[in-house]
Design an enzyme around this catalytic site. Structure first.
Site: not given
Lengths: 342, 325
Positions: B112-114
């Protein structure tokens, strides 16, 4: 409360990481070069690099780094892909019909150059013109940089990498400084903070990349309201440093924000004791430093936490350059002009 | 496909034993004799990347290449050229963009934070729905278009799970700006601030919605809007005086766009608050109050002649003393 770093424990941690990372870190596979750099940075900041890595080991690491270099084949098509790869998982150098299969990345290039310098290499095998050409290809009309071709990613992280590369190679012909400065200024927010693109939330990581880039380009004067920016940075400190307003403190911001504070002349305004105490709380019994207290360590938080600690405790550690994650003594010896402190 | 189900257990069938891949010579990773920071790959990852290396080196355009790229990305979402290759395959094979966005949504929970994942979405969305196609529609009509409705729903769910996800808020700005969805965004911002008055990402978004929707370069802050924003910030300050966000928001807005209004319009509201017995103690004990006064008086001093500055400087000095305590 202890405010001393567990130096030997961290040195062992980095030594272990250099030898291998667990499969849970597979998502770092394309950024291994940066993690190699960070382990070496951590050791250098502790003053333990020579103790932990023998001359033979350093030579071997240098070979591995050079094995990731993507050399120019003389064609224009391949120019933008030159530099250093983030790891060895990409296509073999000599076998790719599809050019992007074996692509360098500006972060890989920056990390490789830093790693080579820390290991004592003279960069004689670095294809400097190819790297500078690649930077020229990767700078956008906006002044920002992409990390590699064919991506919409572009933000101050890659401006920083481009500036650091140019400083190390002492060749700025791949960077249109005015355009980069203009982009950075557009990322300065009303609260004094800086971010990755206009209108986005002020963020400590991008603050560092913007401020350090300006420092390397000799253009700190371009910050619209320098006092407000310094104030924003200092206000990120409650115990440790947070990366954004109303977020919890995270050890890596002791570097990202801490270094920005150093560059903006705010060293004496930092509550060094509180930052140090927070970082010690983030130390783990495995060695290394975690993002928050009571979590698992990783080489990024370990290295950046240690460097951040040294800003607050300059006696007893080698001084680290806030612009290049290299010891100041190395910067002096190599005469990296752009990184000399004002 | 890779997995076979046998006696209710999933087994991984090596690619080397799969008919589909029998024509491919996998390329082992060359990590040299002394690799640095080598990762202890699972056998599955090692094999999949050996085959992927071979396929991508040849630039193969095929359904199997596309599926393999998905497996590699899910195992290592920061494989920066896998995303480039996948995007090329989608275009060369004429694959359904909506389906691709759904796949990205499915794997997003693990990544989700890529950065690459969010940029992939951002690059595909205009291929699914050309921003020029919505020009004639009202904003109310635009949010009903499935591509937009689904995108806002996806990013809304991400924010529900992590209200400060930097990429999600950044992606919202892209979608709002591309398709002109300003009205719904202001409503969204207010909902988020109501849920958590300390959500700085939401406060930042408020500034974005207010000022970024301009056809000219310079946003002009009128007195009406300034008064409205000051009132809004003060209302939220009352809920939690020691919350940096509303102070930072309103000072930043005025400093940048209408500095004279700091003294003329903000200071009276702040003074009222500090004099209000229900809020006086809480407000005057937060550093943000004193910091605001310093800002207001500094700005004021700039507009005065040198000999008129005495009082203002005295006030500012007092404020600084309080801050130092």
């Amino acid at each position: 409360m202890a405010t001393q770093l567990a130096v030997d424990s961290h040195a062992r941690y980095f030594a272990i990481c250099l030898r291998g990372l667990p499969h849970q870190m597979t998502s770092l596979d394309a950024a291994r070069m940066t993690f190699v750099q960070l382990c070496l940075v951590g050791l250098a900041a502790l003053g333990k690099l020579d103790e932990v890595c023998s001359a033979e080991e350093k030579k071997q690491m240098i070979e591995w780094i050079y094995a990731q270099q993507v050399l120019s084949d003389g064609t224009e098509l391949s120019a933008a892909y030159c530099g250093f790869r983030g790891g060895s998982l990409f296509g073999p150098h000599d076998l790719c019909d599809y050019v992007p299969a074996n692509s360098a990345n500006v972060a890989g290039t920056y990390s490789a150059l830093c790693g080579l310098l820390l290991l004592g290499d003279d960069l004689s095998r670095v294809d400097r013109p190819a790297i500078v050409d690649a930077l020229r290809c990767l700078q956008q009309d906006s002044g920002c940089f992409a990390p590699h071709p064919s991506t919409t990613e572009r933000d101050p992280r890659f401006i920083y990498c481009a500036c650091a590369i140019s400083a190390i190679l002492d060749d700025w012909s791949g960077v249109d400084k005015d355009a980069a400065v203009k982009y950075i200024v557009s990322c300065c927010n009303p609260d004094g903070g800086m971010t990755q693109a206009p209108f986005q939330e002020s963020h400590g990581g991008h603050l560092y990349c913007c401020v350090a880039s300006l420092a390397l380009m000799g253009r700190l004067d371009a910050i619209p309201d320098r006092q407000r920016t310094l104030r924003w940075a200092l206000q990120r400190q409650n115990c440790g440093y947070q990366g954004r307003v109303n977020k919890p403190a995270d050890s890596c911001y002791s570097f990202w924000v801490g270094a920005a504070v150093e560059l903006l002349g705010g060293h004496d305004l930092v509550d060094a004791g509180a930052v140090s105490a927070f970082l010690v709380q983030c130390e783990t019994r495995f060695g290394g430093i975690a993002k928050f207290p009571d979590e698992f360590p990783d080489p990024l938080h370990a290295a950046l936490g240690i460097v951040g600690f040294t800003f607050c405790n300059p006696d007893g550690f080698p001084r680290m350059s806030p612009t290049l994650l290299l010891p100041e003594s190395l910067v002096e010896r190599l005469d990296i002009k752009a990184a000399r402190r004002a | 496909m890779v997995r076979i189900v046998d006696n209710d257990e999933e087994e991984w069938l090596p690619m080397s034993e799969q008919e589909e891949w029998s024509d491919v010579v996998p390329i082992p990773q060359d990590d040299g004799r002394n690799p640095v920071c080598p990762i202890a790959y699972t056998d599955e990852y090692r094999e999949m990347t050996d085959y992927f290396r071979a396929i991508m080196a040849a630039g193969e355009v095929s359904q199997r290449a596309f599926e393999l790229s998905g497996r590699v990305i899910d195992a290592n979402a920061a494989h920066y050229t896998a995303w480039v290759y996948r995007k090329k395959l989608i275009i060369d094979l004429g694959l359904d963009i909506g389906e691709e966005l759904r796949w990205v949504s499915e794997i997003s929970g693990r990544h989700i934070k890529n950065y690459q994942l969010w940029h992939h979405r951002g690059a595909l969305l205009p291929l699914l729905l050309d921003p020029q196609d919505v020009g004639r529609l009202s904003q109310e009509q635009r949010v009903l278009i499935p591509a937009i409705r689904d995108e806002l729903r996806f990013v809304g769910e991400v924010i529900d799970n992590d209200s400060k996800n930097f990429h999600a808020w950044s992606h919202r700005q892209l979608v709002v700006r591309s398709y002109g969805l300003w009205d719904q965004e202001m409503a969204y911002v207010e909902t988020q601030i109501n849920q958590d008055v300390r959500n700085n990402s939401a406060w930042n978004q408020r500034y974005f919605v207010l000022t970024a929707n301009q056809s000219t370069d310079d946003f002009v802050l009128t007195e009406d809007v300034a008064d409205r924003e000051i009132a809004y910030a003060v209302e939220k300050i009352k809920l939690a005086p020691n919350n940096e966000s509303p102070w930072s928001y309103v000072i930043g807005l005025l400093v940048r766009h209408a500095p004279a209004m700091l003294y003329e319009r903000l200071l009276p509201r702040i003074n009222e608050l500090a004099a209000d017995k229900d809020y006086a103690v809480a407000v005057t004990s937060t550093p943000f109050y004193w910091s605001a006064l310093v800002d207001i008086y500094e700005e004021r001093a700039k507009t005065l002649d040198v000999d008129e500055r005495g009082d203002v400087e005295a006030f500012a000095s007092e404020a600084c003393d309080s801050l130092a305590e």
